[in-house]
Design a protein around this motif. Structure first.
Motif, PDB file in Angstrom:
ATOM      1  N   ARG C 119      24.910   5.623  -4.407  1.00  0.00           N
ATOM      2  CA  ARG C 119      25.766   6.564  -3.672  1.00  0.00           C
ATOM      3  C   ARG C 119      25.088   7.925  -3.555  1.00  0.00           C
ATOM      4  O   ARG C 119      25.075   8.543  -2.489  1.00  0.00           O
ATOM      5  CB  ARG C 119      27.112   6.704  -4.391  1.00  0.00           C
ATOM      6  CG  ARG C 119      28.085   7.592  -3.646  1.00  0.00           C
ATOM      7  CD  ARG C 119      29.457   7.625  -4.314  1.00  0.00           C
ATOM      8  NE  ARG C 119      30.346   8.578  -3.666  1.00  0.00           N
ATOM      9  CZ  ARG C 119      31.044   8.330  -2.563  1.00  0.00           C
ATOM     10  NH1 ARG C 119      30.947   7.144  -1.990  1.00  0.00           N
ATOM     11  NH2 ARG C 119      31.827   9.242  -2.033  1.00  0.00           N
ATOM     12  N   ALA C 120      24.498   8.378  -4.656  1.00  0.00           N
ATOM     13  CA  ALA C 120      23.809   9.665  -4.627  1.00  0.00           C
ATOM     14  C   ALA C 120      22.641   9.623  -3.652  1.00  0.00           C
ATOM     15  O   ALA C 120      22.402  10.572  -2.908  1.00  0.00           O
ATOM     16  CB  ALA C 120      23.318  10.032  -6.017  1.00  0.00           C
ATOM     17  N   GLN C 121      21.930   8.503  -3.642  1.00  0.00           N
ATOM     18  CA  GLN C 121      20.792   8.423  -2.726  1.00  0.00           C
ATOM     19  C   GLN C 121      21.227   8.502  -1.273  1.00  0.00           C
ATOM     20  O   GLN C 121      20.591   9.150  -0.454  1.00  0.00           O
ATOM     21  CB  GLN C 121      20.028   7.126  -2.959  1.00  0.00           C
ATOM     22  CG  GLN C 121      19.210   7.155  -4.219  1.00  0.00           C
ATOM     23  CD  GLN C 121      18.376   5.913  -4.364  1.00  0.00           C
ATOM     24  OE1 GLN C 121      18.144   5.200  -3.405  1.00  0.00           O
ATOM     25  NE2 GLN C 121      17.936   5.643  -5.576  1.00  0.00           N
ATOM     26  N   TRP C 122      22.332   7.824  -0.964  1.00  0.00           N
ATOM     27  CA  TRP C 122      22.790   7.843   0.431  1.00  0.00           C
ATOM     28  C   TRP C 122      23.253   9.241   0.828  1.00  0.00           C
ATOM     29  O   TRP C 122      22.922   9.739   1.901  1.00  0.00           O
ATOM     30  CB  TRP C 122      23.931   6.833   0.631  1.00  0.00           C
ATOM     31  CG  TRP C 122      23.423   5.440   0.775  1.00  0.00           C
ATOM     32  CD1 TRP C 122      22.945   4.645  -0.225  1.00  0.00           C
ATOM     33  CD2 TRP C 122      23.290   4.687   1.984  1.00  0.00           C
ATOM     34  NE1 TRP C 122      22.534   3.447   0.284  1.00  0.00           N
ATOM     35  CE2 TRP C 122      22.743   3.433   1.636  1.00  0.00           C
ATOM     36  CE3 TRP C 122      23.595   4.947   3.309  1.00  0.00           C
ATOM     37  CZ2 TRP C 122      22.491   2.450   2.586  1.00  0.00           C
ATOM     38  CZ3 TRP C 122      23.355   3.957   4.260  1.00  0.00           C
ATOM     39  CH2 TRP C 122      22.800   2.726   3.893  1.00  0.00           C
ATOM     40  N   ILE C 123      24.021   9.860  -0.050  1.00  0.00           N
ATOM     41  CA  ILE C 123      24.510  11.207   0.298  1.00  0.00           C
ATOM     42  C   ILE C 123      23.335  12.170   0.390  1.00  0.00           C
ATOM     43  O   ILE C 123      23.266  13.024   1.274  1.00  0.00           O
ATOM     44  CB  ILE C 123      25.533  11.678  -0.752  1.00  0.00           C
ATOM     45  CG1 ILE C 123      26.744  10.757  -0.742  1.00  0.00           C
ATOM     46  CG2 ILE C 123      25.963  13.106  -0.464  1.00  0.00           C
ATOM     47  CD1 ILE C 123      27.761  11.079  -1.797  1.00  0.00           C
ATOM     48  N   ARG C 124      22.390  11.993  -0.523  1.00  0.00           N
ATOM     49  CA  ARG C 124      21.211  12.855  -0.518  1.00  0.00           C
ATOM     50  C   ARG C 124      20.461  12.725   0.812  1.00  0.00           C
ATOM     51  O   ARG C 124      20.094  13.722   1.434  1.00  0.00           O
ATOM     52  CB  ARG C 124      20.297  12.405  -1.666  1.00  0.00           C
ATOM     53  CG  ARG C 124      19.241  13.359  -2.059  1.00  0.00           C
ATOM     54  CD  ARG C 124      18.382  12.764  -3.148  1.00  0.00           C
ATOM     55  NE  ARG C 124      18.815  13.124  -4.491  1.00  0.00           N
ATOM     56  CZ  ARG C 124      18.240  12.620  -5.592  1.00  0.00           C
ATOM     57  NH1 ARG C 124      17.270  11.742  -5.493  1.00  0.00           N
ATOM     58  NH2 ARG C 124      18.652  13.002  -6.779  1.00  0.00           N
ATOM     59  N   THR C 125      20.309  11.492   1.256  1.00  0.00           N
ATOM     60  CA  THR C 125      19.619  11.293   2.527  1.00  0.00           C
ATOM     61  C   THR C 125      20.398  11.899   3.680  1.00  0.00           C
ATOM     62  O   THR C 125      19.835  12.499   4.591  1.00  0.00           O
ATOM     63  CB  THR C 125      19.403   9.793   2.757  1.00  0.00           C
ATOM     64  OG1 THR C 125      18.914   9.218   1.550  1.00  0.00           O
ATOM     65  CG2 THR C 125      18.400   9.558   3.853  1.00  0.00           C
ATOM     66  N   ALA C 126      21.745  11.747   3.634  1.00  0.00           N
ATOM     67  CA  ALA C 126      22.559  12.314   4.715  1.00  0.00           C
ATOM     68  C   ALA C 126      22.409  13.831   4.749  1.00  0.00           C
ATOM     69  O   ALA C 126      22.223  14.428   5.820  1.00  0.00           O
ATOM     70  CB  ALA C 126      24.017  11.929   4.536  1.00  0.00           C
ATOM     71  N   LEU C 127      22.468  14.474   3.586  1.00  0.00           N
ATOM     72  CA  LEU C 127      22.330  15.928   3.553  1.00  0.00           C
ATOM     73  C   LEU C 127      20.930  16.345   3.990  1.00  0.00           C
ATOM     74  O   LEU C 127      20.743  17.373   4.635  1.00  0.00           O
ATOM     75  CB  LEU C 127      22.615  16.454   2.151  1.00  0.00           C
ATOM     76  CG  LEU C 127      24.098  16.494   1.772  1.00  0.00           C
ATOM     77  CD1 LEU C 127      24.262  16.823   0.310  1.00  0.00           C
ATOM     78  CD2 LEU C 127      24.834  17.511   2.621  1.00  0.00           C
TER      79      LEU C 127
END
Lengths: 350, 219, 392
Positions: C119-127
């Protein structure tokens, strides 16, 4: 006939020559700053803001109408700074030269059958001649500032204004041939009373028959005014204001007024030459009411042309100096020459 | 989610193993090319490759990486000062700080080394998508090395930065001047024995930072 | 195509030099004019200074001078703990701040051998992609204003605001989020953020369509930027050019696709845009396409965010094991990387910051020979640098 004559006609008072001269001077002296204010407010502040999705000034006066007055007051209060190595006399004179050239154009622009300061037989010739005086002022400013950016700006302006003087004059030639006169009043009359191939429903505003001339005139005016896409002499992202870079206070204000006053004057010239001037095609041109309605009709047409000029200004990027020259010499001048030839053929044939 | 892109790169476990073989091959190729000049290498599986060369074959190593390994892309160049900082971490307020700590022994990182100063450069291949970090030891008495400008013109500014920050001289560099610091700046800021003056004059963290509120003096 | 351009450029430079020398030595004793562009000049957006020796309006020699904003982050990072360093490096590329944190955190995670939960990786990529959009939209307006068009920059600021609002809503900071943590993220997303962000992406797509017509389609813009500042791919690579600058020269290389960092780009459907010309127009074009591509990537990322924790298990006081690691990502300006040397302490022993603009701008002395003064502006604008990213 003159505004003084209009006054004497309306008020039934005899106006002596000296008084009419004073009135004329007063009208022109008021007209230039007013024109600069109107154009500055309507287009520079409001139209540009709306195009850029913002409101523009809203605080000074209702809807920000007094903003430019406030700016003008601010400029007048500023210290009058001369650069250390500047040529002081020339530096001080340059803005005046620019402003005077603007004032002189207004002398011949007609706004009614009698509402004109001076009706010259060579009106359009005179107007174009004095308008190109401003390049002298700009060169003086660029040289006297003792600044590399200013010098580059001045030189660019000189090259550009000289190059665009030609298409400007040639574009007007078509109109002159069609109207058969250099007198601006007679050009107005020729449009109001003319006919397009036998149809005289709306007279003959020369924009219809001289559309090529109108296009060239607008482009050349844009270059004469050093506005985008031809604003290399001031190009603030390259040479940070060019010849204006060292000017502050009221001297800068003179440049500003000169710029917008000239924009107004050229818009008025375009209105006179191509849109029928102060006249409407229906009605008696000698009627005194045109002295009242004429300025209003002019103002509408001038604002329409100015809107076009400023629309270009806010939308387009800037050309490069060599591209500008190429456009003038390889495109605009041949086109205007062809326009003159075609106009001449029609004039003789019909 | 399925992988739909036409631009997929290699990924997954098998690629990682393959990559390791490729990194081994790179190290071997560099060793072949440099011969005597090759010191040692270090590989972390699936992650990175370090190669240490001698000072004399620094330029040759760059040329070999470019021509044999296809490392067209010049990533960056810098240096490392391995001296343990005589000022500690400069982390603590002066009153908490029991004075200079006993200096740690100097220890070099991946691919080893003997000297205090070490050059580092990173080159990258845009075709095989692998990078290599090349190091070289610099003796203390002669902090100089050949310039890379002939191989990678982009090394110019990086070398100027290393010159002012570490005082390393690049033989053959046409224009070895300070790039960030003023011309008359003295010292080499990124050396460990160059004190961080901000921390010297104002200890960290901020017990002393906190100014007392008015009327708080007497409390 | 590009090779021919380079030859022409060299010829022009040669002719200009010869002409200047001839004038210097033989004809009349005039000097070529030396023009100082900057450090306070509207075209250098920041404090870059360019000393150009001119012959008329043609550049004989141009040299950038920087350091007016050097802040010494590499030295400062040596006395700060790892979480404190992210506060500093936020200020390197201040238009896309979050993207600065990511490679540093990734390098530290490599050393600690932790991996952020999905989840952190996906949000990180989105940001990460959002900060790319926030950064490049401003470029799209800025280059137009450098070329003299006044209106696009206001539109860019207007639409960039939607993205900044989303970044602020998620991280609490418009410009300097300081949101990335070793092992995950500081917080989870706020409620309703995903829908709002999708609306913002719609607006950015409209913005891209508008700019494709308003700026890219403008004949004057094309006349000013086509064939100006041609960079051949091999020269660009040897100068260390990265990002859209090198992709505009036809090099099909993007660290989002080709890198090996722990971001989830390999699970998205997207395309790397390249342009064969290598001129200023191509650089603008590639960036515009990338912005639009990024909005599609954000949409996919928002749809795909898995549930789960946002922090891996990491100790409260972070000590990074001894070792060396380099992590680089495809930042808005190009490749940004951090080489971290750790000695197992609270603070890094040495941090080398590889910032994109520093390498990108190092090609200018080569590139500016023989061009005209207005083209300096075009080339500098199209290379797109941020002073914080040069000076660090």
């Amino acid at each position: 006939m003159s505004p003084a004559a209009v006054l004497s006609g309306l008020l039934a008072v005899e106006v002596p020559y000296w008084a009419s001269s004073v009135i004329k001077l007063g009208v022109v002296a008021l007209l230039v700053p007013t024109a600069a204010l109107v154009l500055g407010y309507v287009f520079l502040l409001k139209m540009m803001s709306f195009m850029q999705s913002r409101l523009g000034p809203m605080e000074a006066g209702p809807y920000g109408t007094l903003q430019l007055l406030a700016d003008g007051l601010k400029f007048i209060q500023k210290e009058d700074i001369f650069p250390e190595k500047a040529d002081r006399t020339v530096f001080a004179l340059a803005p005046l030269v620019v402003l005077i050239s603007t004032f002189l154009i207004y002398v011949v622009i007609p706004t009614g059958p009698d509402a004109v300061v001076a009706q010259l037989d060579v009106g359009i010739f005179y107007a174009l001649a004095v308008s190109s005086l401003s390049v002298v002022g700009i060169l003086m400013a660029g040289w006297a500032s003792a600044n590399k950016y200013a010098l580059m700006g001045g030189l660019r302006a000189a090259g550009q204004l000289i190059a665009y003087e030609l298409p400007l004059v040639l574009a007007v030639m078509g109109v002159v041939i069609q109207a058969g006169t250099l007198d601006l009043q007679k050009i107005v009359a020729a449009q109001a009373q003319g006919e397009i191939f036998g149809w005289d429903g709306i007279g003959n505003p020369f924009i219809l028959t001289q559309f090529a001339g109108f296009f060239i005139f607008l482009v050349a005016v844009q270059a004469e005014l050093t506005q985008p896409p031809f604003d290399m002499p001031v190009a603030e992202s390259e040479i940070v204001g060019g010849y204006q870079v060292e000017y502050t206070g009221f001297r800068f204000l003179f440049f500003f007024m000169g710029e917008f006053g000239t924009a107004f004057a050229f818009a008025a010239l375009a209105a006179v030459l191509f849109l029928g001037g102060w006249a409407l095609p229906w009605g008696d041109l000698e009627h005194w009411a045109f002295n009242i309605a004429g300025p209003a009709i002019m103002l509408v047409k001038v604002l329409a042309v100015a809107a076009l000029i400023f629309w270009f200004r806010f939308t387009y990027p800037r050309l490069r100096e060599d591209q500008l020259q190429r456009m003038a010499w390889k495109f605009l001048i041949p086109l205007s020459l062809a326009n003159i030839v075609v106009t001449g053929i029609f004039k003789v044939a019909l | 989610m399925t992988r739909l892109s036409s631009t997929d790169a290699d990924a997954g476990v098998e690629a990682e193993l393959a990559t390791d073989e490729r990194r081994e091959a790179w190290a071997t190729q560099l060793a072949d090319a440099l011969g005597e000049g090759y010191a040692e290498h270090h590989i972390i599986a699936g992650r990175d490759l370090w190669v240490r060369v001698t000072r004399g074959s620094w330029t040759a190593a760059a040329a070999a990486a470019r021509d044999r390994l296809g490392c067209q892309f010049f990533d960056w160049l810098s240096a490392i000062d391995w001296l343990p900082s005589p000022y500690g971490r400069d982390m603590d307020a002066q009153e908490d700080n029991p004075g200079p700590k006993a200096a740690d022994p100097m220890a070099q990182g991946c691919a080893g080394g003997q000297t205090r100063f070490q050059m580092v450069m990173r080159l990258y291949s845009i075709t095989s998508h692998l990078g290599v970090t090349i190091k070289a030891d610099l003796p203390d008495q002669d902090l100089s090395i050949d310039t890379l400008i002939g191989v990678y013109p982009g090394a110019n500014w990086h070398e100027r930065e290393a010159w002012e920050m570490f005082g390393i001289r690049f033989n053959g560099h046409p224009d070895l001047r300070n790039i960030y610091l003023p011309g008359e700046f003295e010292g080499n800021p990124l050396r460990k024995d160059f004190p961080l003056l901000a921390r010297r004059v104002k200890p960290w963290p901020g017990i002393v930072d906190v100014e007392l509120l008015p009327g708080e003096e007497n409390l | 195509m590009t090779a021919v351009g380079a030859d022409q450029r060299q010829q022009m430079a040669y002719v200009a030099t010869q002409a200047a020398d001839a004038r210097l030595n033989v004809e009349i004793e005039t000097e070529g004019m030396t023009l100082n562009i900057g450090p306070q000049h509207p075209a250098t957006h920041g404090t870059l200074r360019l000393v150009a020796r001119l012959d008329g309006e043609q550049v004989v020699e141009a040299e950038p001078i920087m350091g007016y904003m050097h802040r010494g982050y590499e030295k400062l990072a040596e006395v700060r703990t790892y979480p404190q360093v992210t506060t500093l490096i936020n200020r390197i590329d201040w238009l896309g701040s979050f993207a600065n944190e990511v490679p540093f955190i990734l390098a530290a995670e490599k050393l600690m051998e932790v991996e952020a939960p999905p989840r952190a990786q996906w949000i990180r990529t989105a940001l990460f992609e959002l900060s790319r959009i926030a950064n490049i939209t401003l470029f799209l307006g800025d280059m137009a204003v450098q070329l003299g068009a006044l209106t696009p920059v206001f539109m860019a600021f207007r639409d960039r605001e939607f993205v900044l609002n989303q970044i602020e809503a998620a991280t609490g900071g418009r410009f300097h989020p300081n949101f990335d943590r070793i092992g995950g993220l500081k917080d989870d997303l706020p409620k309703g953020w995903i829908d709002d962000t999708k609306q913002a992406m719609e607006k950015i797509r409209d913005f891209c369509d508008e700019f494709e017509e308003l700026v890219l389609g403008n004949e004057i813009f094309q006349a000013r930027s086509r064939g100006i500042g041609i960079i051949p791919p091999d020269v660009g690579l040897s100068f260390g050019l990265s990002g859209a600058n090198i992709r505009a020269s036809g090099v099909d290389w993007d660290l989002r696709r080709d890198g090996h960092e722990a971001l989830v780009y390999d699970q998205l459907d997207w395309k790397v845009w390249t342009h064969p010309d290598g001129d200023s127009f191509a650089r603008y074009w590639v960036r515009l396409q990338e912005t639009r591509e990024a909005t599609h990537m954000v949409d996919q990322l928002l749809d795909g965010i898995p549930s789960g924790p946002i922090m891996a298990k990491v100790p409260r006081i972070i000590k990074v094991p001894a070792g060396e690691a380099y992590a680089a990502t495809e930042n808005p300006l190009g490749e940004m990387g951090y080489y971290i040397v750790s000695k197992g302490d609270l603070v890094p022993f040495r941090v080398k910051i590889r910032s994109a603009s520093f390498s990108n701008i190092s090609i200018t002395p080569w590139l500016l020979k023989g061009v005209y003064v207005p083209d300096i502006i075009t080339i500098l604008a199209s290379l797109y640098f941020i002073l914080g990213d040069i000076d660090r």
